[in-house]
Design a protein around this motif. Structure first.
Motif, PDB file in Angstrom:
ATOM      1  N   ARG A  77       0.833  -1.173   0.064  1.00 29.86           N
ATOM      2  CA  ARG A  77      -0.002  -0.036   0.000  1.00 29.86           C
ATOM      3  C   ARG A  77       0.771   1.318   0.033  1.00 29.86           C
ATOM      4  N   LEU A  78       1.839   1.301   0.671  1.00 24.09           N
ATOM      5  CA  LEU A  78       2.758   2.705   0.878  1.00 24.09           C
ATOM      6  C   LEU A  78       3.948   2.408  -0.122  1.00 24.09           C
ATOM      7  N   ASN A  79       4.385   1.659  -0.268  1.00 20.92           N
ATOM      8  CA  ASN A  79       5.664   1.382  -0.953  1.00 20.92           C
ATOM      9  C   ASN A  79       6.699   2.153  -0.454  1.00 20.92           C
ATOM     10  N   PHE A  80       7.142   1.808   1.045  1.00 13.43           N
ATOM     11  CA  PHE A  80       8.017   2.381   1.950  1.00 13.43           C
ATOM     12  C   PHE A  80       9.388   2.232   1.402  1.00 13.43           C
ATOM     13  N   ASP A  81      10.413   3.103   1.702  1.00 10.56           N
ATOM     14  CA  ASP A  81      11.651   3.309   1.455  1.00 10.56           C
ATOM     15  C   ASP A  81      12.690   2.532   2.160  1.00 10.56           C
ATOM     16  N   GLY A  82      12.477   2.069   3.328  1.00 16.83           N
ATOM     17  CA  GLY A  82      13.292   1.193   4.196  1.00 16.83           C
ATOM     18  C   GLY A  82      12.483   0.629   5.382  1.00 16.83           C
ATOM     19  N   VAL A  83      13.310  -0.194   6.014  1.00 19.57           N
ATOM     20  CA  VAL A  83      12.755  -0.865   7.298  1.00 19.57           C
ATOM     21  C   VAL A  83      13.556  -0.567   8.506  1.00 19.57           C
ATOM     22  N   ILE A  84      12.956  -0.326   9.715  1.00 21.02           N
ATOM     23  CA  ILE A  84      13.572  -0.242  10.899  1.00 21.02           C
ATOM     24  C   ILE A  84      13.234  -1.643  11.781  1.00 21.02           C
ATOM     25  N   LEU A  85      14.118  -2.282  12.273  1.00 20.22           N
ATOM     26  CA  LEU A  85      14.234  -3.445  13.115  1.00 20.22           C
ATOM     27  C   LEU A  85      14.426  -2.930  14.569  1.00 20.22           C
ATOM     28  N   THR A  86      13.290  -3.097  15.384  1.00 17.13           N
ATOM     29  CA  THR A  86      13.594  -2.811  16.766  1.00 17.13           C
ATOM     30  C   THR A  86      13.513  -3.829  17.764  1.00 17.13           C
TER      31      THR A  86
ATOM     32  N   PHE B 174      17.903   1.173   9.735  1.00 16.95           N
ATOM     33  CA  PHE B 174      18.602   1.167  11.135  1.00 16.95           C
ATOM     34  C   PHE B 174      17.840   0.000  11.899  1.00 16.95           C
ATOM     35  N   ILE B 175      18.750  -0.279  12.972  1.00 14.50           N
ATOM     36  CA  ILE B 175      18.290  -1.154  14.256  1.00 14.50           C
ATOM     37  C   ILE B 175      18.093  -0.486  15.600  1.00 14.50           C
ATOM     38  N   GLY B 176      17.187  -1.272  16.385  1.00 12.49           N
ATOM     39  CA  GLY B 176      17.099  -0.476  17.536  1.00 12.49           C
ATOM     40  C   GLY B 176      17.826  -1.556  18.622  1.00 12.49           C
ATOM     41  N   THR B 177      18.885  -1.136  19.449  1.00 11.38           N
ATOM     42  CA  THR B 177      19.442  -2.387  20.119  1.00 11.38           C
ATOM     43  C   THR B 177      19.481  -2.221  21.597  1.00 11.38           C
ATOM     44  N   GLY B 178      18.249  -1.327  22.114  1.00 16.59           N
ATOM     45  CA  GLY B 178      18.050  -1.079  23.581  1.00 16.59           C
ATOM     46  C   GLY B 178      17.145  -0.225  23.853  1.00 16.59           C
ATOM     47  N   GLU B 179      17.044   0.158  25.225  1.00 13.55           N
ATOM     48  CA  GLU B 179      16.011   1.324  25.589  1.00 13.55           C
ATOM     49  C   GLU B 179      16.180   2.630  25.414  1.00 13.55           C
ATOM     50  N   LYS B 180      17.632   2.842  25.735  1.00 14.30           N
ATOM     51  CA  LYS B 180      18.154   4.280  25.697  1.00 14.30           C
ATOM     52  C   LYS B 180      17.991   5.037  24.320  1.00 14.30           C
ATOM     53  N   MET B 181      18.013   6.254  24.186  1.00 15.51           N
ATOM     54  CA  MET B 181      17.613   7.204  23.222  1.00 15.51           C
ATOM     55  C   MET B 181      19.074   6.940  22.326  1.00 15.51           C
ATOM     56  N   GLU B 182      19.955   6.472  22.827  1.00 13.09           N
ATOM     57  CA  GLU B 182      21.176   6.543  21.898  1.00 13.09           C
ATOM     58  C   GLU B 182      21.205   4.854  21.340  1.00 13.09           C
ATOM     59  N   ALA B 183      20.466   4.234  21.830  1.00 12.91           N
ATOM     60  CA  ALA B 183      20.400   2.585  21.190  1.00 12.91           C
ATOM     61  C   ALA B 183      19.978   2.643  19.911  1.00 12.91           C
ATOM     62  N   ILE B 184      20.605   3.080  18.769  1.00 11.89           N
ATOM     63  CA  ILE B 184      20.271   3.224  17.310  1.00 11.89           C
ATOM     64  C   ILE B 184      21.407   2.773  16.649  1.00 11.89           C
ATOM     65  N   ASP B 185      21.527   2.014  15.588  1.00 11.66           N
ATOM     66  CA  ASP B 185      22.759   1.579  14.877  1.00 11.66           C
ATOM     67  C   ASP B 185      22.202   1.788  13.410  1.00 11.66           C
ATOM     68  N   VAL B 186      23.074   2.317  12.532  1.00  9.49           N
ATOM     69  CA  VAL B 186      22.977   1.965  11.123  1.00  9.49           C
ATOM     70  C   VAL B 186      23.017   0.397  10.970  1.00  9.49           C
ATOM     71  N   PHE B 187      22.132  -0.156   9.985  1.00 12.36           N
ATOM     72  CA  PHE B 187      22.284  -1.625   9.731  1.00 12.36           C
ATOM     73  C   PHE B 187      23.251  -1.835   8.740  1.00 12.36           C
ATOM     74  N   TYR B 188      24.475  -2.749   9.125  1.00  6.78           N
ATOM     75  CA  TYR B 188      25.301  -2.978   8.158  1.00  6.78           C
ATOM     76  C   TYR B 188      25.211  -4.614   7.741  1.00  6.78           C
ATOM     77  N   PRO B 189      24.729  -4.975   6.663  1.00  2.73           N
ATOM     78  CA  PRO B 189      24.426  -6.730   6.563  1.00  2.73           C
ATOM     79  C   PRO B 189      25.721  -7.310   6.652  1.00  2.73           C
ATOM     80  N   VAL B 190      26.942  -6.635   6.398  1.00  2.00           N
ATOM     81  CA  VAL B 190      28.071  -7.687   6.322  1.00  2.00           C
ATOM     82  C   VAL B 190      28.596  -7.881   7.973  1.00  2.00           C
ATOM     83  N   ARG B 191      28.242  -6.790   8.640  1.00  2.00           N
ATOM     84  CA  ARG B 191      28.550  -6.850  10.077  1.00  2.00           C
ATOM     85  C   ARG B 191      27.556  -7.742  10.891  1.00  2.00           C
ATOM     86  N   MET B 192      26.387  -7.700  10.557  1.00  5.86           N
ATOM     87  CA  MET B 192      25.517  -8.402  11.215  1.00  5.86           C
ATOM     88  C   MET B 192      25.682 -10.103  10.786  1.00  5.86           C
ATOM     89  N   ALA B 193      26.107 -10.210   9.556  1.00  6.62           N
ATOM     90  CA  ALA B 193      26.337 -11.539   9.194  1.00  6.62           C
ATOM     91  C   ALA B 193      27.501 -12.078   9.929  1.00  6.62           C
TER      92      ALA B 193
END
Length: 448
Positions: free
Chosen positions: A238-247, A271-290
């Motif tokens: 419906r939206l044809n969104f541009d990207g995904v955020i994983l929390t 982006f990914i959310g990695t905790g409850e703090k407001m600083e807990a946000i990371d750019v998603f790098y596929p190779v680093r996650m792999a």
């Protein structure tokens, strides 16, 4: 993060241990276990099957490099395929437009409102932007108040219109307000529902059409596994969104959403959310996650986080104190605070190659420094600056005041003394070379 998947993949690669070369038989046994591991992580069956087929085709007939054992080669092939499956290269966020308009979408409970705040904080502190948060969730009780609390935590203005029940009007007026008041990013937090329904889809589509955002992001709870992928597909249709955020990637997630969502909707995880703090946000790098999934750690991200907290002036001040043998517990406490700002301890340990596997049965609490901080806070200013004055009577008082034992106080003093001696030694040529190296790294980290 992905602990179960990492363990099962590690066991799968053990099938090849001791083999001199890759054959049809041993590669089939290994990939059967890899496929099982992916299915247990809630990866779609067809995707898991296609994944292992691609790995098998690349493995069969390959001459094992002289520096690699068959098991190591299989790990490399799986890492490369995981990287491609999750998107290949990191996807940046589009910050064009004046102002840049970002529309947040997703189901209720996915962490959309909290992540809107994290994104605003990221753009404010890392990209030097002036963001405006917009409350367009007119249904959920206390949704507007929640966004205002989040905005207050990070020092970002929140645009609201009390009594207005038209999210399209609120969003349009917010963009006008941003233009008139010098905001260069507008983040619109929209309403979610417990499930996909036509009313919600029509409403967010109308908001999307009215404000024409540069970025439309779909926020998804990674804990929901394959259901998250199916929901993403419904929104994208419906939206044809541009990207995904994983929390909520810091939770006990099985990883299916992170691994497969890109291949299903053909949109990158940004982006990914990695905790409850407001600083807990990371750019998603596929190779680093792999690499993290396969237990290789993520040293690049660890160094980047350290550099974000690196203060050159503070480092020079400490260097002088160490040289004069004046490094005290107040300085030690300051260093602990810097480490804590880097993120939760379990996540940091997972970035060290091999550490996640070695400490998989060790419970690493986020307040790992709690007892150390309590002991230091129970000392007088004089004791913190000159720990040598701590005699038996003083140690007893410190232990009682911090709720710890004499043994714990003695252990901290011993560790502090050892660390001080090591830091003193590092003041020689080795220390200077290390500082120069870190300075060079600070100039720019290599990107995957």
């Amino acid at each position: 993060m992905f602990d179960n998947l990492s363990d099962k993949l590690d066991k799968a690669f053990h099938v090849l241990k001791g083999h001199g070369k890759i054959t049809d038989v041993n590669v089939a046994d290994t990939l059967k276990e890899v496929r099982r591991a992916l299915l247990d992580a809630d990866v779609n069956f067809k995707i898991a099957k296609d994944f292992t087929t691609r790995v098998r085709d690349k493995a069969i007939g390959q001459n094992v490099l002289t520096t690699l054992q068959p098991g190591q080669l299989m790990v490399k092939l799986v890492k490369d395929e995981l990287t491609e499956l999750m998107g290949g290269d990191a996807a940046g966020i589009n910050l064009s437009g004046n102002p840049t308009v970002i529309l947040m979408s997703g189901l209720q409970g996915s962490g959309k409102t909290t992540f809107s705040g994290k994104l605003a904080n990221y753009l404010k502190t890392k990209k030097n932007k002036k963001p405006l948060l917009v409350a367009c969730d007119i249904y959920r009780p206390a949704a507007i108040n929640q966004l205002q609390v989040v905005g207050g935590q990070i020092g970002v203005e929140v645009y609201t219109e009390e009594g207005n029940r038209n999210p399209v009007e609120i969003a349009q007026n917010a963009v006008k307000h941003a233009k008139a008041n010098g905001f260069n990013v507008v983040i619109v937090d929209t309403a979610g529902r417990l499930a996909v329904d036509e009313e919600m889809m029509t409403e967010i589509a109308n908001v999307h059409k009215a404000i024409e955002p540069q970025e439309t992001l779909f926020v998804v709870d990674s804990m929901t596994g394959q259901d998250a992928v199916n929901t993403a597909k419904a929104f994208n249709d419906r939206l044809n969104f541009d990207g995904v955020i994983l929390t909520k990637l810091d939770g006990d997630t099985r990883g299916g959403a992170a691994i497969t969502i890109k291949s299903v909707v053909n949109k990158p995880i940004k982006f990914i959310g990695t905790g409850e703090k407001m600083e807990a946000i990371d750019v998603f790098y596929p190779v680093r996650m792999a690499e993290r999934i396969l237990g290789m750690g993520d040293v690049v991200s660890l160094v980047e986080r350290a550099q974000e907290q690196y203060d050159e002036e503070e480092a020079r001040r400490l260097q002088k104190k160490i040289a004069k043998n004046e490094f005290g517990f107040d300085d030690f406490l300051s260093q602990i605070q810097q480490v804590k700002k880097m993120g939760n301890m379990k996540d940091l340990v997972g970035m060290i190659p091999g550490a996640g596997k070695a400490l998989k049965d060790v419970e690493i609490e986020d307040d790992a420094f709690k007892h150390i901080e309590a002991i230091i806070h129970s000392m007088t200013p004089g004791e913190r600056s000159k720990p040598a004055v701590l005699d038996a009577k003083r140690k007893m008082r410190v232990a009682k005041g911090s709720g710890t034992s004499i043994q714990q106080v003695n252990q901290l003093l011993k560790q502090f003394d050892q660390m001080s001696k090591m830091m003193k030694m590092m003041q020689g040529g080795g220390g200077k070379n290390l500082m120069r190296m870190m300075g060079g790294m600070k100039g720019g980290m290599p990107q995957p």
